[in-house]
Design an enzyme around this catalytic site. Structure first.
Site, PDB file in Angstrom:
ATOM      1  N   CYS A 242       0.821  -1.216   0.000  1.00  0.00           N
ATOM      2  CA  CYS A 242       0.000   0.000   0.000  1.00  0.00           C
ATOM      3  C   CYS A 242       0.849   1.258   0.000  1.00  0.00           C
ATOM      4  O   CYS A 242       0.320   2.354   0.066  1.00  0.00           O
ATOM      5  CB  CYS A 242      -0.895   0.014   1.229  1.00  0.00           C
ATOM      6  N   VAL A 243       2.157   1.137   0.017  1.00  0.00           N
ATOM      7  CA  VAL A 243       2.969   2.356   0.140  1.00  0.00           C
ATOM      8  C   VAL A 243       3.386   2.930  -1.191  1.00  0.00           C
ATOM      9  O   VAL A 243       3.473   2.234  -2.191  1.00  0.00           O
ATOM     10  CB  VAL A 243       4.260   2.140   0.960  1.00  0.00           C
TER      11      VAL A 243
END
Lengths: 428, 79, 351
Positions: A242-243
């Site tokens: 998710c980064v």
């Protein structure tokens, strides 16, 4: 190993009576597509939308992008370990809906996920403004932990992509691309005089919500290993990350890995492509040292003359990049790295958190901090308020008229360190 | 940041972080290697006691670094 | 602007205006209509695309010694011609002339808001002083390179005046201002990497797209002599902030830091503090922020007398994607405040 990608070209996406490709238009039965996700009880609601190239549409916050694919021969399902048996990928025939994509959307970590604009300035920076997107937005059931939410949404994206391809398995391919390469020994015999090249593909493996999966195994517990390039092109790697919207490698990127494709194109002509080593970006220094040492040793033992190392993310992974380059160069293996830069909004800052003289051949995939102005969009899919929390965004980024002034890093895939796009930094 | 604080204040600044090469690169002078990026001064997975013990050891090491004269970048490692 | 001819003012020194060399270096600012000296050749290169409407001349000695007066007067003279573009020099490796060219370009750009360009040898001191404020075409070290320098000035000047963005310094023939900017290359990064690797293996020349930076070092500060009497401060780049992030520090690419009073705090708890850092898994830090910012154990050490005192204030920011220039500024400001407060040593934790 021989892989045929049967590519059905998709130039439009529409809702339809049944899910199929007709005259390059992907028609999607909305209810049936939603029903494909019915088994997931961690979602309170599921919403499907369409987003086409050139439309005034913003998708935010984006978690992953998945290309619709299914095995036609040499296996079934797709993404081994997830929706196919955990067996070697890369053999047989795979159907690809080229030009279509599933985009998953949901505020899992409240920040770090980015956006896709289908038109305007922002569209120039992301490959997913050119794909015909089926956008999946979900609301988790109350009290669902972030990690469970991430997993549920990751699986839903894969499942939906597989559903689309499965429904279109009878479609006639517009193009057949063949990727064929023997074992290392066989290829060495065929091309004794060509330089042997290994590709080391770094992946973010830094804890829940920052993970990558190899044959469905969480990579942070996986030691570097050798893959045939076909495995990468056929779904062995899946993003659970998710980064860092700008430089995360989505699942779409993995199966279309441009370094693998570029090396393949020149295989047997200018070089001998040994294979791909997916490797970790550990949160501990000892883990970084261990992985980079194993990568360099693998390259040495395979007789590599050169390696390409690609990064995912920025900051502490710069150290992994340095260690990989340094250890390979110290063994006499020539190394080129691809990385983006964090040179500040004014471009005047030093670009990397870590540097080493062995990193003497550097391909830049752009400055993540450069500011861009994106116009308002008529339609916003997902959660527009999320921009305030995006990496590279700030509360003041979203203006009353809907336009935004944000760092490039908020745009999905904008500085992809696989060298997916043509962007790069220069001195001015 | 470490380097600039030390320069501006003229007092020893000990940096505790996990990725030693970055600390060396950015010019920190007194360096104590930490546990892991998400928890540089603790090891919570090992339980509260072990966690606090590690933290104490690291901080004592940092204080030792602060009282040690050095002439170049130096690593102070916890045993 | 495309319809009308671009109005150019040319700035030159006493020597190129034909007033004389060192003996005329104290010549006062003056202006003449049309092109003078190298301006005549520059006008030829411009062709019909731009017109040198006037030339402003000043002695190098005058500009260097009575800078403020000369700057003001030259600016006034330039403004009188209502130009679109100021071209200064070329000044090659002449130090005082280079200073004058750079300074008048910077000033006119700032005060009159018009575009400026000059041409200097890379080692001319004017480069370091003014590269950030004006466009500098790379010139050779002497007037033997006049023609090339004028061609460069004309080409870059026309581009600027027509509103066209400048490309990379290496392609424009300009001297880099030390700024990284995004461009779209002809080939994607993967193709460029493969080509670069094949060149590197074969021993052919290749061009790296980012030269490894040289990092700064400072001599270590002297150690603390008596720890038992010392005040120690905690500083953190791990994004630990009071719950709710009252100062809106960004989760990445931070441009600010926070300063918070901990004189009443003996332990950081999830109720009081949290991590907002966008670069690591925050599960542990949110369960117990002390694993990143160790207030609890520092209090113990204070109580035991190992240290004299834990400083009442903590400084904190997020160190992910944070520009080095910002981090350096945070360091300078925090350092100055800690010095002022009489702090003896700092423990800085980073994630």
């Amino acid at each position: 190993m021989r892989l045929e990608l049967h590519e059905v070209h998709v130039s439009d996406i529409q809702w339809g009576e049944r899910t199929e490709v007709v005259d390059h238009v992907l028609r999607v039965n909305r209810e049936e597509a939603a029903a494909a996700l019915a088994g997931e009880d961690r979602f309170a609601s599921v919403r499907l939308d369409l987003a086409r190239p050139g439309e005034s549409v913003r998708i935010i916050p984006v978690k992953d992008v998945v290309e619709p694919r299914v095995k036609l021969k040499g296996g079934r399902g797709y993404f081994p370990g997830f929706f196919a048996p955990p067996e070697t990928a890369g053999e047989g025939v795979t159907l690809v809906l080229k030009g279509a994509a599933v985009v998953t959307c949901g505020p899992i970590v409240a920040f770090q996920e980015g956006f896709i604009d289908m038109s305007g300035t922002g569209a120039d920076y992301t490959p997913f403004s050119k794909t015909n997107n089926l956008v999946l937005t979900v609301e988790p059931v109350e009290g669902l932990g972030k990690h469970a939410y991430e997993e549920a949404l990751r699986l839903a994206g894969l499942k939906l992509a597989l559903y689309l391809a499965e429904a279109c398995r009878e479609a006639k391919p517009d193009e057949i691309r063949v990727f064929e390469k023997g074992s290392i020994t066989e290829e060495n015999e065929k091309y004794p005089d060509l330089p042997r090249i290994l590709y080391i593909c770094m992946a973010i493996t830094q804890g829940l919500l920052h993970d990558t999966f190899l044959y469905a195994a969480d990579m942070k517990t996986v030691l570097p290993t050798l893959l045939h390039p076909n495995e990468v092109l056929d779904g062995a790697l899946v993003s659970g990350n998710c980064v860092s919207a700008c430089d995360k490698n989505t699942t779409y990127h993995h199966v279309n890995n441009p370094v693998v494709e570029a090396l393949y194109r020149r295989h047997g002509k200018d070089l001998n492509f040994l294979g791909v080593v997916p490797t970790v970006e550990d949160v501990r220094l000892a883990g970084k040292e261990r992985a980079s040492s194993m990568n360099a040793a693998l390259a040495k033992n395979l007789g590599a003359h050169g390696v390409i190392v690609t990064e995912e993310g920025y900051g502490n992974p710069d150290t992994d990049l340095c260690l990989n380059a340094k250890k390979c160069e110290n063994l006499g293996i020539r190394t080129v790295v691809i990385s983006d830069e964090a040179a500040g909004t004014d471009g005047a800052s030093q670009s990397l958190a870590d540097a080493t003289p062995e990193m003497s051949a550097f391909v830049s995939s752009g400055n993540v901090n450069e500011m861009i102005e994106v116009p308002p969009m008529q339609t916003v899919l997902g959660h527009p308020e999320a921009i305030a929390n995006l990496s590279g965004g700030a509360a003041e980024s979203l203006r009353p008229d809907g336009s935004m002034f944000v760092e490039l890093q908020a745009v999905i895939g904008s500085t992809c360190e696989l060298g997916f796009s043509r962007i790069g930094c220069e001195w001015i | 940041m470490t380097r600039e604080i030390e320069k501006a204040a003229g007092i020893p600044v000990v940096q505790i972080a996990t990725i030693v090469p970055i600390m060396l690169t950015v010019g920190s002078n007194r360096i104590v290697p930490g546990v892991a990026i998400p928890h540089p001064v603790g090891d919570p997975a090992k339980g509260p006691e072990a966690d606090k013990k590690v933290r104490r050891e690291l901080l004592l090491k940092a204080l030792e670094a602060m009282t040690t004269p050095i002439s170049e970048q130096t690593l102070f490692e916890r045993k | 602007m495309s319809k009308m001819t671009i109005r150019v003012v040319h700035y030159i020194n006493q020597f190129y205006a034909g007033l004389g060399g060192e003996e005329a270096a104290n010549a006062l600012p003056e202006s003449r209509k049309g092109a003078v000296g190298p301006g005549v050749q520059l006008q030829t290169i411009f062709g019909g695309k731009a017109e040198i409407v006037g030339t402003v001349i000043c002695g190098d000695g005058t500009y260097g010694e009575r800078t403020e007066e000369a700057r003001a007067e030259c600016t006034r003279l330039i403004e009188g011609f209502r130009p679109d573009l100021l071209v200064a020099g070329p000044a090659f490796n002449a130090g005082r002339y280079g200073f004058a060219c750079g300074d008048i370009c910077s000033t006119v750009g700032k005060v009159l808001g018009i575009l400026t360009v000059t041409a200097l040898y890379p080692e001319n001191p004017g480069v370091e002083l003014f590269a950030k404020n004006t466009v500098i075409v790379q010139a050779s070290d002497s007037a033997r390179g006049m023609k090339a320098a004028l061609e460069g000035l004309a080409r870059v000047g026309l581009k600027l005046a027509s509103g066209e963005p400048l490309g990379p310094a290496r392609l424009e023939g300009t001297i880099s201002r030390g700024i990284r900017k995004n461009f779209f290359f002809e080939k994607n990064g993967a193709e460029r990497a493969v080509e670069m690797l094949l060149d590197k293996i074969a021993g052919r020349p290749f061009r790296t797209e980012y030269e490894m930076p040289v990092f700064k070092r400072i001599p270590p500060a002297p150690p603390i002599k008596d720890l038992g009497k010392a005040t120690i401060a905690l500083v953190c780049s791990g994004g630990i902030v009071p719950k709710g992030n009252p100062d809106h520090i960004r989760v990445s690419s931070a441009e600010t830091y926070g300063r918070y009073n901990i004189s009443e705090l003996y332990d950081l708890t999830p109720e009081t503090y949290e991590s907002i850092h966008g670069g690591y898994d925050r599960v542990w830090a949110n369960q117990d922020p002390d694993v990143v910012l160790p207030v609890d154990v520092m209090r113990e050490l204070e109580r035991e007398g190992v240290i004299g005192k834990l400083y009442d204030w903590i400084y904190t920011t997020t160190g992910t994607g944070t520009a080095v220039a910002h981090a350096e500024r945070f360091g300078r400001e925090i350092g100055a405040q800690l010095k002022e407060a009489g702090v003896d040593g700092v423990i800085l934790t980073s994630t």
